[in-house]
Design a protein around this motif. Structure first.
Motif, PDB file in Angstrom:
ATOM      1  N   GLU A 166      98.015  48.218  16.705  1.00 38.73           N
ATOM      2  CA  GLU A 166      97.879  46.370  16.695  1.00 38.73           C
ATOM      3  C   GLU A 166      96.597  46.571  17.794  1.00 38.73           C
ATOM      4  OE1 GLU A 166     101.170  44.446  18.835  1.00 38.73           O
ATOM      5  OE2 GLU A 166     101.876  43.891  16.330  1.00 38.73           O
TER       6      GLU A 166
ATOM      7  N   CYS B  90     108.220  40.941  23.324  1.00 43.31           N
ATOM      8  CA  CYS B  90     107.436  41.215  21.559  1.00 43.31           C
ATOM      9  C   CYS B  90     108.731  41.477  20.535  1.00 43.31           C
ATOM     10  CB  CYS B  90     106.555  42.279  21.139  1.00 43.31           C
ATOM     11  SG  CYS B  90     106.311  43.305  19.679  1.00 43.31           S
ATOM     12  N   PRO B  91     108.939  40.219  19.028  1.00 48.21           N
ATOM     13  CA  PRO B  91     110.369  41.243  18.596  1.00 48.21           C
ATOM     14  C   PRO B  91     110.385  42.456  17.572  1.00 48.21           C
ATOM     15  CG  PRO B  91     108.447  38.769  17.792  1.00 48.21           C
ATOM     16  CD  PRO B  91     107.864  39.639  18.588  1.00 48.21           C
ATOM     17  N   TRP B  92     108.870  43.586  17.605  1.00 43.88           N
ATOM     18  CA  TRP B  92     109.474  44.519  17.550  1.00 43.88           C
ATOM     19  C   TRP B  92     109.067  46.046  18.505  1.00 43.88           C
ATOM     20  CZ3 TRP B  92     106.346  48.671  16.758  1.00 43.88           C
ATOM     21  CH2 TRP B  92     104.677  48.042  16.976  1.00 43.88           C
ATOM     22  N   LYS B  93     108.704  45.453  19.665  1.00 47.42           N
ATOM     23  CA  LYS B  93     108.706  46.512  20.791  1.00 47.42           C
ATOM     24  C   LYS B  93     109.277  46.142  21.942  1.00 47.42           C
ATOM     25  CE  LYS B  93     104.216  45.493  20.294  1.00 47.42           C
ATOM     26  NZ  LYS B  93     102.483  44.841  20.962  1.00 47.42           N
ATOM     27  N   GLY B  94     109.776  45.348  22.518  1.00 45.99           N
ATOM     28  CA  GLY B  94     110.835  45.028  22.919  1.00 45.99           C
ATOM     29  C   GLY B  94     109.950  43.890  24.155  1.00 45.99           C
TER      30      GLY B  94
ATOM     31  N   TYR C 139     105.635  48.822  27.924  1.00 46.35           N
ATOM     32  CA  TYR C 139     107.336  48.826  27.944  1.00 46.35           C
ATOM     33  C   TYR C 139     107.682  49.649  28.120  1.00 46.35           C
ATOM     34  CZ  TYR C 139     105.576  45.588  24.397  1.00 46.35           C
ATOM     35  OH  TYR C 139     104.531  44.338  23.888  1.00 46.35           O
TER      36      TYR C 139
ATOM     37  N   LYS D  67     111.773  49.154  21.625  1.00 45.98           N
ATOM     38  CA  LYS D  67     112.263  49.467  20.799  1.00 45.98           C
ATOM     39  C   LYS D  67     112.219  50.440  19.609  1.00 45.98           C
ATOM     40  CE  LYS D  67     113.581  44.562  19.792  1.00 45.98           C
ATOM     41  NZ  LYS D  67     113.540  43.126  19.080  1.00 45.98           N
ATOM     42  N   GLU D  68     113.337  51.044  18.876  1.00 46.62           N
ATOM     43  CA  GLU D  68     112.903  52.262  17.899  1.00 46.62           C
ATOM     44  C   GLU D  68     111.715  52.487  17.506  1.00 46.62           C
ATOM     45  OE1 GLU D  68     114.904  54.787  14.477  1.00 46.62           O
ATOM     46  OE2 GLU D  68     116.609  53.777  15.718  1.00 46.62           O
ATOM     47  N   ALA D  69     110.902  51.242  16.746  1.00 50.72           N
ATOM     48  CA  ALA D  69     109.468  51.199  16.460  1.00 50.72           C
ATOM     49  C   ALA D  69     108.870  51.659  16.830  1.00 50.72           C
ATOM     50  CB  ALA D  69     109.502  50.333  15.589  1.00 50.72           C
ATOM     51  N   ALA D  70     108.417  51.342  18.806  1.00 53.37           N
ATOM     52  CA  ALA D  70     107.770  51.342  19.226  1.00 53.37           C
ATOM     53  C   ALA D  70     107.943  52.686  19.989  1.00 53.37           C
ATOM     54  CB  ALA D  70     107.173  50.123  19.875  1.00 53.37           C
TER      55      ALA D  70
END
Length: 94
Positions: free
Chosen positions: A21, A45-49, A70, A74-77
């Motif tokens: 980002e 953050c909704p997608w990072k955690g 972080y 989360k898995e995506a990040a």
């Protein structure tokens, strides 16, 4: 090489940053840790955690919550685990 500077000092420098980002995430070992002070601040953050923060203390001045990371992204990040990013006047150049 990406370099993070604030208040006249280099805070971090690395050839191995992850761009997410528009932010360089520096490996924690590339940060001059003596400038970091713990912070109790968190955000989500909704997608990072859940993000945690550090304050910077450089040459007698403080920059609250200007470093974030972080601890358990989360898995995506997953690529930013063990890395930190900067804002609030910290200049990052590459």
């Amino acid at each position: 090489m990406a370099i993070a500077r604030w208040n006249g000092e280099i805070i971090a420098e690395s050839d191995d940053t992850e761009m997410v980002e528009g932010n360089h995430y520096f490996p924690l070992e590339s940060v001059h840790a003596h400038y970091l002070r713990p912070s109790d601040t968190t955000s989500v953050c909704p997608w990072k955690g859940t993000a945690n923060y550090y304050n910077l203390h450089v040459n007698g001045k403080d920059n609250p919550d200007s470093v974030w990371y972080y601890a358990e992204p989360k898995e995506a990040a997953a690529g930013i685990k063990g890395r930190v990013a900067f804002w609030r006047g910290v200049e990052v150049t590459d």
